[in-house]
Design a protein around this motif. Structure first.
Motif, PDB file in Angstrom:
ATOM      1  N   THR A   8      49.934  19.898  97.004  1.00 48.73           N
ATOM      2  CA  THR A   8      48.394  19.231  97.716  1.00 48.73           C
ATOM      3  C   THR A   8      47.220  20.798  98.738  1.00 48.73           C
ATOM      4  O   THR A   8      46.205  20.702  98.061  1.00 48.73           O
ATOM      5  CB  THR A   8      48.315  18.449  98.723  1.00 48.73           C
ATOM      6  N   ARG A  37      43.325  21.766  97.440  1.00 47.45           N
ATOM      7  CA  ARG A  37      43.025  21.909  98.343  1.00 47.45           C
ATOM      8  C   ARG A  37      41.848  23.513  98.506  1.00 47.45           C
ATOM      9  O   ARG A  37      40.737  23.286  98.652  1.00 47.45           O
ATOM     10  CB  ARG A  37      43.276  21.973 100.051  1.00 47.45           C
ATOM     11  N   ASP A  86      50.204  11.317 105.021  1.00 50.54           N
ATOM     12  CA  ASP A  86      48.654  12.237 104.211  1.00 50.54           C
ATOM     13  C   ASP A  86      48.454  12.223 103.088  1.00 50.54           C
ATOM     14  O   ASP A  86      47.559  12.032 102.563  1.00 50.54           O
ATOM     15  CB  ASP A  86      48.908  13.611 104.625  1.00 50.54           C
ATOM     16  N   SER A 143      44.946  12.743 100.658  1.00 53.52           N
ATOM     17  CA  SER A 143      45.621  13.886 100.180  1.00 53.52           C
ATOM     18  C   SER A 143      46.519  14.206  98.950  1.00 53.52           C
ATOM     19  O   SER A 143      46.818  14.925  98.825  1.00 53.52           O
ATOM     20  CB  SER A 143      46.794  14.488 101.201  1.00 53.52           C
TER      21      SER A 143
END
Length: 489
Positions: free
Chosen positions: A237, A241, A410, A457
């Motif tokens: 993740t 991002r 998340d 996420s």
């Protein structure tokens, strides 16, 4: 040793423009077996110059590839599936040696890949023109589905063959050019073998390119390059991002399949033995190094002790060791950094009240199964995506508490619910914020015709079946005025 040398010595060059060639970096990389650290092959890495050459090649070849008839593209994809099946023994040996896969996992990965290629082979026949009504008299609105042009694919180390194929196959089938950057630890199974596979299947030169390179040298060049219109990324993740941020800044589309903190919820009416069997498989397959692996096992307190005991008994049947042994189910982690990180999480979780009821030994990258009970959701072993053979079993007093804990993350990739009441299991499943969830099964499931992807996420977009069309095509409106339209001038 002769067989290994023969198997791996050929994988020492980049694949750019349909040619096997040396990279232009000043640096080299040693591809090592994660179990014993023996060198498989050494490669001259690709430079930023090579990345540009690969994208230029893909863009040039794509123009002709897009014009190839759908029927011919179908035949090429079907041939690729046949070639992969014929080379099963070769790629299984590569996956075992390069990724630490057990024979069972390696063969499953090949099966998944063949299934995806066959499923996506039919996509060229689904690029249909759609006619939509118009408010303008005598106008025909046509909507065409077209390839995006060039796709950049970044694939991970854990299921390198499959997670590369999952993006490459649909993107190729619909007429795109491709540049693949496999993980540096698994660049054969994640990239170069696939190039060889499609080369043998008859894919025109230049359409598919593979660059083996080091992020420390190229930085963001692979993503920022102006040619690719879609970047497909599978991985952590944190990196996802970053990829999404760069794509957004450059107005590219990002298809992201990221991390998971997947749960199995065992309700008080569940078949405890069946749930424990499924949990052991979903936790320890490929050492837990799967984005869909069970990370948290949430069990109703009324069946908690029985479940823990059944889980422990079944886990003790697992053989850990050298994955070259067909009887081994748990092999090495990809590197010692991961081992050390997880050991730290285990120690901290024990210090905070978790009870260790099985603590396997550690030797280099080989980490035998660990079972922790009395885990709470705030412990490191529950909060972090482990990518390791560590079972974290969490007791709860109610179904509501189980759902709240499951959603207290998340991540939202996969999951599982066990109960004898299937309809109620579906009701619970629909309350879990996740892209995929399975009633009376474990969390590691993959089917080629199903939308695969996560929430929160865990990523953006969906892979699989016709959903891949949305990731790797664009739609163009072309209106046709059949008769002259009056204008006021």
């Amino acid at each position: 040793m002769t067989t290994l040398t023969k198997t791996f010595s050929q994988w020492s060059k980049q694949y750019i423009g349909g040619q096997w060639q040396e990279g232009h970096s000043q640096n080299r990389n040693s591809n090592k077996n994660p179990f014993d650290q023996s060198e498989l092959v050494n490669i001259q890495l690709a430079s930023v110059k090579d990345i540009d050459a690969a994208y230029q090649s893909a863009a040039k070849a794509q123009k002709a590839w897009q014009k190839v008839s759908p029927e011919e593209r179908v035949k090429m994809m079907e041939k690729a599936a046949e070639v992969l099946e014929s080379r099963r023994e070769e790629i299984v040996q590569i996956l075992v040696a390069e990724t630490g896969s057990s024979h069972a996992k390696a063969n499953a990965e090949v099966d998944f890949s063949i299934g995806d290629i066959r499923e996506f082979s039919q996509l060229p026949l689904k690029m249909n023109r759609k006619v939509v009504s118009s408010i303008i008299p005598n106008k025909e609105n046509r909507v065409y589905r077209l390839p995006v042009g060039v796709v950049g694919v970044i694939s991970p180390f854990n299921f390198p063959l499959y997670l590369s194929i999952r993006a490459i196959a649909p993107a190729l089938a619909v007429g795109n050019g491709i540049v693949v950057k496999p993980d540096l630890q698994t660049f054969i199974s994640g990239g170069l073998f696939i190039a060889s596979l499609f080369e043998e299947a008859g894919l025109p030169k230049g359409v598919l390119n593979v660059v083996v390179t080091d992020i420390a040298e190229i930085g963001d060049a692979f993503i920022e390059h102006p040619i690719p219109q879609v970047i497909s990324f599978t991985g952590s993740t944190a990196v996802g991002r970053r990829v999404g941020e760069i794509c957004g800044r450059n107005l590219k589309r990002a298809a992201l399949e990221l991390g998971g903190n997947n749960v199995m919820i065992v309700l008080e009416d569940a078949d405890v033995q069946q749930a424990a069997s499924a949990a052991v498989f979903g936790k320890f397959l490929h050492q837990g190094q799967i984005c869909m692996s069970l990370n948290r096992i949430i069990v109703h307190r009324n069946v908690y002790d029985r479940f823990v005991e059944a889980f422990k008994e079944k886990a003790q049947l697992i053989q850990a060791g050298n994955p070259a042994d067909p009887n081994v189910f748990v092999g090495p982690l990809i590197n010692e950094r991961q081992v050390n990180r997880v050991q730290g999480w285990i120690e901290e979780s024990i210090a905070r009240g978790a009870t260790c009821i099985q603590r396997g030994g550690v030797s280099g990258t080989l980490m035998e199964p660990v079972i922790l009970k009395d885990v709470t959701n705030d412990m490191p072993i529950a909060q972090n995506e482990q990518f390791a053979p560590v079972a974290a079993i969490i007791p709860v007093d109610s179904e509501e508490e189980a759902i709240n804990i499951a959603n207290d993350s998340d991540f939202g990739l996969s999951g599982s619910v066990f109960t004898k009441d299937v309809d109620h299991g579906v009701e619970v499943a629909l309350q879990i914020q996740t892209g995929m969830i399975h009633v009376n099964d474990q969390s590691v499931n993959c089917e080629s015709n199903i939308p695969f992807g996560g929430e929160k996420s865990s990523g953006l977009g969906r892979y699989g079946g016709e959903w891949s069309l949305d990731e790797f095509t664009t739609q163009r409106w072309v209106s046709v005025q059949q008769e002259p339209r009056p204008f006021p001038f």
